[in-house]
Design an enzyme around this catalytic site. Structure first.
Site, PDB file in Angstrom:
ATOM      1  N   HIS A 181       0.533  -1.577   0.732  1.00  0.00           N
ATOM      2  CA  HIS A 181      -0.055  -0.452   0.056  1.00  0.00           C
ATOM      3  C   HIS A 181       1.004   1.079  -0.051  1.00  0.00           C
ATOM      4  CE1 HIS A 181      -3.891  -2.190   0.907  1.00  0.00           C
ATOM      5  NE2 HIS A 181      -2.916  -2.904   1.108  1.00  0.00           N
ATOM      6  N   ASP A 389       3.738   9.410  -1.144  1.00  0.00           N
ATOM      7  CA  ASP A 389       2.387   8.397  -0.451  1.00  0.00           C
ATOM      8  C   ASP A 389       2.223   7.636  -1.766  1.00  0.00           C
ATOM      9  OD1 ASP A 389      -0.284   8.235   0.985  1.00  0.00           O
ATOM     10  OD2 ASP A 389      -0.417   9.959   1.061  1.00  0.00           O
TER      11      ASP A 389
HETATM   12  P1  ADQ Z   1      -3.265   5.800   4.969  1.00  0.00           P
HETATM   13  O1  ADQ Z   1      -1.219   6.621   4.653  1.00  0.00           O
HETATM   14  O2  ADQ Z   1      -3.810   6.073   6.033  1.00  0.00           O
HETATM   15  O3  ADQ Z   1      -3.001   5.019   3.780  1.00  0.00           O
HETATM   16  P2  ADQ Z   1      -4.403   7.098   3.144  1.00  0.00           P
HETATM   17  O4  ADQ Z   1      -4.388   7.203   1.455  1.00  0.00           O
HETATM   18  O5  ADQ Z   1      -4.948   8.605   2.701  1.00  0.00           O
HETATM   19  O6  ADQ Z   1      -3.729   6.860   3.808  1.00  0.00           O
HETATM   20  O7  ADQ Z   1      -5.910   6.661   3.885  1.00  0.00           O
HETATM   21  C1  ADQ Z   1      -6.115   7.707   4.855  1.00  0.00           C
HETATM   22  C2  ADQ Z   1      -7.594   6.843   4.536  1.00  0.00           C
HETATM   23  O8  ADQ Z   1      -7.804   7.573   6.622  1.00  0.00           O
HETATM   24  C3  ADQ Z   1      -8.869   7.490   3.658  1.00  0.00           C
HETATM   25  O9  ADQ Z   1      -9.814   6.367   4.156  1.00  0.00           O
HETATM   26  C4  ADQ Z   1      -9.307   8.680   5.245  1.00  0.00           C
HETATM   27  O10 ADQ Z   1     -11.113   9.176   4.116  1.00  0.00           O
HETATM   28  C5  ADQ Z   1      -9.547   8.366   6.212  1.00  0.00           C
HETATM   29  N1  ADQ Z   1      -9.272   9.039   7.634  1.00  0.00           N
HETATM   30  C6  ADQ Z   1      -7.857   9.580   7.417  1.00  0.00           C
HETATM   31  N2  ADQ Z   1      -7.936  11.356   8.891  1.00  0.00           N
HETATM   32  C7  ADQ Z   1      -9.158  10.507   9.046  1.00  0.00           C
HETATM   33  C8  ADQ Z   1     -10.080  10.860  10.205  1.00  0.00           C
HETATM   34  N3  ADQ Z   1      -9.907  12.501  10.667  1.00  0.00           N
HETATM   35  N4  ADQ Z   1     -11.014  10.444  10.272  1.00  0.00           N
HETATM   36  C9  ADQ Z   1     -11.551   9.716  10.029  1.00  0.00           C
HETATM   37  N5  ADQ Z   1     -10.852   9.039   8.767  1.00  0.00           N
HETATM   38  C10 ADQ Z   1      -9.711   9.636   8.431  1.00  0.00           C
HETATM   39  C11 ADQ Z   1      -1.710   4.069   3.066  1.00  0.00           C
HETATM   40  C12 ADQ Z   1      -1.014   4.061   2.037  1.00  0.00           C
HETATM   41  C13 ADQ Z   1      -1.770   5.245   1.120  1.00  0.00           C
HETATM   42  C14 ADQ Z   1      -2.955   4.371   0.917  1.00  0.00           C
HETATM   43  C15 ADQ Z   1      -3.535   3.628   1.339  1.00  0.00           C
HETATM   44  C16 ADQ Z   1      -4.285   2.723   0.834  1.00  0.00           C
HETATM   45  O11 ADQ Z   1      -0.152   4.969   2.781  1.00  0.00           O
HETATM   46  O12 ADQ Z   1      -0.816   5.589   0.157  1.00  0.00           O
HETATM   47  O13 ADQ Z   1      -3.387   5.336   0.128  1.00  0.00           O
HETATM   48  O14 ADQ Z   1      -2.648   3.114   2.841  1.00  0.00           O
HETATM   49  O15 ADQ Z   1      -3.525   1.436  -0.096  1.00  0.00           O
END
Ligand code: ADQ
Length: 499
Positions: A181, A389
């Site tokens: 991921h 990311d």
């Molecule tokens: P993350 O690093 O956690 O995931 P991201 O892809 O942005 O990053 O996913 C975050 C998730 O958490 C989103 O679904 C978002 O809605 C949720 N989220 C963030 N802040 C929140 C909050 N305050 N309250 C509730 N929900 C919140 C890792 C990798 C990424 C990759 C994903 C999926 O680092 O690059 O995109 O996995 O593969």
């Protein structure tokens, strides 16, 4: 409580502790076994992977395997099986020491920073590798007795790189796929990871490796084709044979249609109304992230500070809301990022706040999907500016939540995997806060017609790269012909937090 009747192996005799020799064939009835660090919990998913993974076949059997979240004096000998909201989940406990070395240590203080090209923030304590290896071995020992020969195993993320090797050493011949991921590192960053050769050899034991972006496949290929000798040897370096492993980009996405619906639901509307009352005429600039140094939060606040400093007309007419719940806060570098962000927000408030106007709000809590979707829909600009990311799902969710008649603008880091999917966003170099500040100004000044055009292109891309098709295309490649696409009862599963 342990189940007396094990639903995972129902209709079968209990499996022997070593898998029967089989040809690793798959059939239309093959079960899907998902393995991740954490299993889905009882509540709503949040943080970490926190990604909606569509279960591709409603009728399809299968189960989820991972750590229970519990620490015990003795590691579990067998997995506990539970039905969590209709989902079969098998879990093991870990010892405190093993968990520390595996999770906070090797996974999140070595692999995470290195793979995000932050070697300056890595703590290279190579002894953590033993704990990392032990836990992967324990996962394999716990999983093996639950497997049928034709099960298709889908392993998730950097915590579990050695799992296929460990399973194969115990005799498993199933098709095993791995999805990373996070970004795949450049060769130099990889060389800084202790035991990287062994880890790469472990990757070669998978049948299929899925990466987020073409950039990651290029980095992987670069390593595979130009394997450098180890730093000191005495022994001839043996090149790793990747000839039996397929590697490809499978960009993850969200469910944009679901976000479009949720964004106008009563719960979302409640959040929108609350915010509208406090914003008045101010336009909302939104950041939503896990609090992590890879997300570029201090740089983002600095870019906003420059916007206010260079464009006096923007003061009082904009408001930055940064939502960033803490994650991995036992790790020093995460606490430091949190302190830096507190200080930056304080500085901007000190410079620009007036008795009747605040330039920003910084909220350190997680929200449910409806509230998030409401915020996304209300925001004129989303600032999604990670320094690096894997993908970044917030960008996808923001696009899905927009009002087609009056959409907002996505300002997106060129170093997120999402930049390959969304070329119609305003792409920025997040290290260059002047550039981000200028993109922010452009976004705020963008005429409605251009906003619509850009959003339509973004929405088409979000639909094309939706999470349902992501899962289908990965599993289809891992086990061609084994998916029954006629199934109509599709469940939505949520990957548990591994943050
Ligand atoms: P993350 O690093 O956690 O995931 P991201 O892809 O942005 O990053 O996913 C975050 C998730 O958490 C989103 O679904 C978002 O809605 C949720 N989220 C963030 N802040 C929140 C909050 N305050 N309250 C509730 N929900 C919140 C890792 C990798 C990424 C990759 C994903 C999926 O680092 O690059 O995109 O996995 O593969």
């Amino acid at each position: 409580m342990r189940d007396r009747w094990n639903p995972i192996t129902r209709n079968t005799k209990r499996q022997p502790s070593t898998i029967d020799v089989n040809k690793g064939e798959t059939s239309p009835m093959s079960r899907i076994v998902i393995v991740s660090n954490r299993t889905p919990g009882k509540g709503p998913a949040a943080g970490g992977l926190a990604v909606a993974l569509r279960k591709v076949l409603g009728e399809r059997e299968g189960f989820w395997f991972g750590w229970s979240g519990k620490l015990s004096d003795q590691p579990s000998r067998e997995a506990r099986i539970e039905d969590i909201g209709g989902l079969q989940v098998a879990q093991i406990d870990l010892t405190r020491d093993d968990h520390h070395a595996y999770y906070a240590g090797f996974s999140n203080s070595i692999l995470w920073p290195s793979f995000h090209l932050r070697l300056d923030l890595a703590t290279i304590e190579s002894h953590w590798y033993e704990g990392y290896r032990r836990v992967n071995h324990q996962f394999a020992r716990g999983l093996l007795p639950l497997l049928k020969p034709d099960d298709i195993i889908w392993v998730h993320d950097y915590h579990l790189i050695p799992l296929a090797s460990e399973l194969r050493q115990l005799g498993a011949r199933n098709r095993i796929g791995f999805y990373l991921h996070i970004p795949f590192p450049t060769s130099d960053a990889l060389y800084a990871v202790p035991h990287h050769e062994e880890l790469m050899r472990d990757l070669s034991r998978y049948d299929l490796i899925g990466l987020q972006a073409r950039r990651d496949v290029a980095a992987f290929t670069e390593f595979a084709e130009h394997q450098a000798p180890s730093t000191f040897g005495g022994h001839e370096a043996r090149a790793i044979d990747f000839s039996r492993t397929e590697v490809d980009a499978f960009p993850i996405g969200s469910d944009p249609e679901a976000f479009a619906r949720i964004a106008v639901s009563p719960a979302a509307t409640k959040m929108v109304r609350r915010m509208q009352r406090s914003l008045g005429e101010q336009r909302l600039i939104l950041g939503v992230d896990r609090l992590d140094y890879s997300k570029g939060l201090p740089q983002r606040v600095e870019a906003y500070e420059k916007l206010l400093a260079n464009n006096a007309r923007m003061r009082r007419s904009v408001h930055l809301l940064q939502v960033a719940p803490p994650s991995r806060d036992t790790i020093k570098e995460y606490q430091e990022t949190s302190d830096t962000l507190d200080a930056m927000c304080g500085r901007v408030m000190g410079h620009f706040a007036e008795p009747d106007w605040q330039p920003l709000t910084y909220v350190k809590r997680a929200y449910g999907q409806p509230s998030l979707a409401g915020l996304y829909r209300l925001a004129r600009v989303a600032l999604v500016t990670p320094l690096r990311d894997g993908m970044n799902l917030v960008a996808h969710e923001y696009v899905g939540s927009q009002n087609p008649a009056d959409p907002g603008v996505l300002v997106l880091s060129r170093f997120a995997g999402a930049a390959e999917i969304f070329p119609d966003a305003l792409l920025v170099n997040p290290f260059d806060t002047d550039e981000t500040s200028e993109a922010l100004r452009m976004a705020l000044d963008m005429p409605l017609e251009e906003r619509k055009q850009r959003w339509q292109a973004l929405m088409a891309a979000a639909r094309k790269y939706n999470v349902d098709d992501w899962a289908v295309s990965f599993l289809d490649r891992l086990a061609p012909g084994s998916l029954d696409r006629s199934s109509t009862t599709r469940d939505i599963l949520y990957l548990a937090s591994v943050a």
